[in-house]
Design an enzyme around this catalytic site. Structure first.
Site, PDB file in Angstrom:
ATOM      1  N   SER A  24       2.943   2.875  -4.243  1.00 32.21           N
ATOM      2  CA  SER A  24       4.125   3.312  -4.988  1.00 32.21           C
ATOM      3  C   SER A  24       4.913   4.360  -4.220  1.00 32.21           C
ATOM      4  CB  SER A  24       3.707   3.889  -6.347  1.00 32.21           C
ATOM      5  OG  SER A  24       3.141   2.905  -7.166  1.00 32.21           O
ATOM      6  N   ARG A  28       8.849   4.180  -2.332  1.00 32.66           N
ATOM      7  CA  ARG A  28       9.894   5.130  -2.706  1.00 32.66           C
ATOM      8  C   ARG A  28      10.302   6.014  -1.535  1.00 32.66           C
ATOM      9  NH1 ARG A  28       7.093   3.384  -6.944  1.00 32.66           N
ATOM     10  NH2 ARG A  28       7.933   3.495  -9.071  1.00 32.66           N
ATOM     11  N   ASP A 317      -2.698  -0.093 -13.346  1.00 36.97           N
ATOM     12  CA  ASP A 317      -3.067  -0.994 -12.255  1.00 36.97           C
ATOM     13  C   ASP A 317      -4.572  -1.074 -12.040  1.00 36.97           C
ATOM     14  OD1 ASP A 317      -0.508  -1.828 -11.685  1.00 36.97           O
ATOM     15  OD2 ASP A 317      -0.154  -0.284 -10.185  1.00 36.97           O
ATOM     16  N   ARG A 390      -5.025  -7.353  -6.925  1.00 37.00           N
ATOM     17  CA  ARG A 390      -5.994  -6.537  -7.661  1.00 37.00           C
ATOM     18  C   ARG A 390      -7.085  -7.392  -8.307  1.00 37.00           C
ATOM     19  NH1 ARG A 390      -3.759  -1.830  -6.577  1.00 37.00           N
ATOM     20  NH2 ARG A 390      -1.507  -1.564  -6.844  1.00 37.00           N
TER      21      ARG A 390
END
EC number: 2.5.1.19
Length: 433
Positions: A24, A28, A317, A390
């Site tokens: 993440s 970004r 997650d 995942r």
């Protein structure tokens, strides 16, 4: 993604490792560094397939990105000098790239088309499009819900928006679009979701105000952006697989160093503690993105838990591998309020239950989560990641509960977030011998 892998790893797991940089934060940091005119260096980024899609798109917009050992150097002409791409911007399997860039490109007013792989084509985009349309974005998609997303120039307006779901991707798309508005934008969260966009705004000198669940940006906030270097912590979502592996494998004793423990992401640590798991933090750093070393030991007779409410977005997650952990609890566990799992790479409620039930575990899917009964690995049926990274790693961890090899189809999906996952697991096995 079509390769299979036969997993044959036995415990105990012992040793010390680090996990790749946070996915993440890497996304970004690449986006914000690319907006800022000048040179920014991102240290220890995740170089998985998803983050590479984000880098590739900014290269098409005119940003120079150079990879070096454990870092990427971003030399940007600044958002004012981006070029209009003359090809589809391919986001691969990355929902983060797709949804966040829908907001950013709408704000930039760059004519563009965003499209991904088959999985992305099935994932809903209306949750992002609806608030962007309220901001006067010119964005459309198939049935106003699916990629490809077509973005055309428009003048973005500020809005006062109440979030309907706890989604960091939706929040981030709105915040990124708002950078280019002549009015302030105020956003109130449903439940607090991961706040890496907010912390990185501040890091790159973008003014942002946060009061509880309410976030506000100022008019033309983008004008304040400055290039910055950034060190990416290890991804707690990747660490989660090793945390659970150690907890369920007799004799295991491992330490994972430099893991990001941002409070909006550290739900798994709280859940493990509620279950009575042997987990300790050390070397804790302070700051907007704190880190720690996580020490985990095998723990039998885990407590049953109910995971719900604001704990869910803090562990969203990690819930598939947490569901596996719950099969080893002394009584039934419940996961609820987790509807967001339905719009991930797969419907992770169904995929988690289907794959673990194939192996003999006992999970019941519900409309918003799972009921997980104490159960054991009883079958070595071939399982499938369903192209979900995942799910693939969760199944590899499940194999530790069997003395027999386990075949996992489409295992290369793990490269989306954790290239080198299996060698790292084998390293801990070898240390334990």
């Amino acid at each position: 993604m079509n390769n299979s892998e036969i997993i044959n790893i036995n415990g105990p797991l012992k040793g010390e490792i680090e996990v790749p940089g946070d996915k993440s934060m890497t996304h970004r940091a690449i986006m914000l560094a690319s907006l800022a005119k000048g040179i920014s260096t991102i240290y220890e980024p995740l170089m998985g397939e998803d983050c590479r899609r984000t880098m590739d798109i900014f290269k098409l917009l005119g940003v120079t990105i150079e990879e070096q050992d454990n870092s990427i150097i971003i030399n940007s002409p600044g958002y004012q000098n981006f070029i209009t791409p003359h090809q589809v911007l391919y986001t691969g399997n990355s929902g983060t790239t797709t949804r966040l860039l829908a907001g950013l490109l709408s704000g930039l007013g760059i004519e563009s088309v965003l499209s991904g792989d088959v999985s992305i084509g099935k994932r809903p985009m209306d949750r992002v499009m609806k608030p962007l349309l309220k901001m006067n974005a010119n964005i459309s998609g198939i049935d106003n819900n699916y990629t490809p997303l077509i973005i055309k120039p428009s003048t973005i307006k500020g809005i006062n928006y109440q979030m309907e779901v706890a989604s960091a991707q939706v929040k981030s798309a709105i915040l990124l679009a708002s950078l280019f508005s002549k009015e302030a934008t105020t956003l109130t969260e449903f439940d607090v979701s991961r706040n890496h966009t907010e912390t990185l705004f501040a890091h790159f000198n973008i003014p942002i105000s946060i009061q509880g669940k309410t976030i506000q940006t100022i008019p033309y906030a983008i004008e304040h952006i400055q290039p910055r270097d950034f060190h990416v912590p290890g991804d707690i979502s990747s660490a989660a697989f090793f945390i659970v592996a150690a907890l369920i494998t007799p004799g295991s004793d491992i330490t994972i160093h430099n893991v990001g423990i941002n409070p909006t992401r550290s739900g798994i640590i709280d859940i493990v503690k509620q279950m009575g798991g042997n987990i300790e933090l050390s070397n804790v750093s302070k700051g907007a993105e704190p880190t720690a070393s996580i020490h985990v030991k095998y723990t039998p007779n885990l407590n049953a838990v109910t995971i719900k409410g604001d704990l869910v977005p803090r562990a969203i997650d990690e819930l598939p591998v947490i569901a596996l952990l719950c099969t080893q609890a002394s009584n039934s566990c419940i996961i609820k309020n987790a509807e967001e799992l339905k719009v991930k790479e797969t419907n992770r409620i169904d995929t988690t239950a289907d794959m673990l039930n194939l192996l003999g575990f006992n999970l019941q899917p519900t409309h918003d989560g799972l009921i997980i009964h104490p159960s054991e690995f009883r079958s070595n049926a071939t399982v499938d990641s369903q192209t979900d990274h995942r799910i693939g790693m969760m199944l590899a961890v499940a194999s530790l509960l069997s003395s027999e090899p386990l075949k996992i189809e489409q295992f290369d999906a793990v490269n989306v977030s954790f290239p080198g996952f299996l060698p790292k697991l084998k390293l801990l096995e070898n240390e334990g011998k």
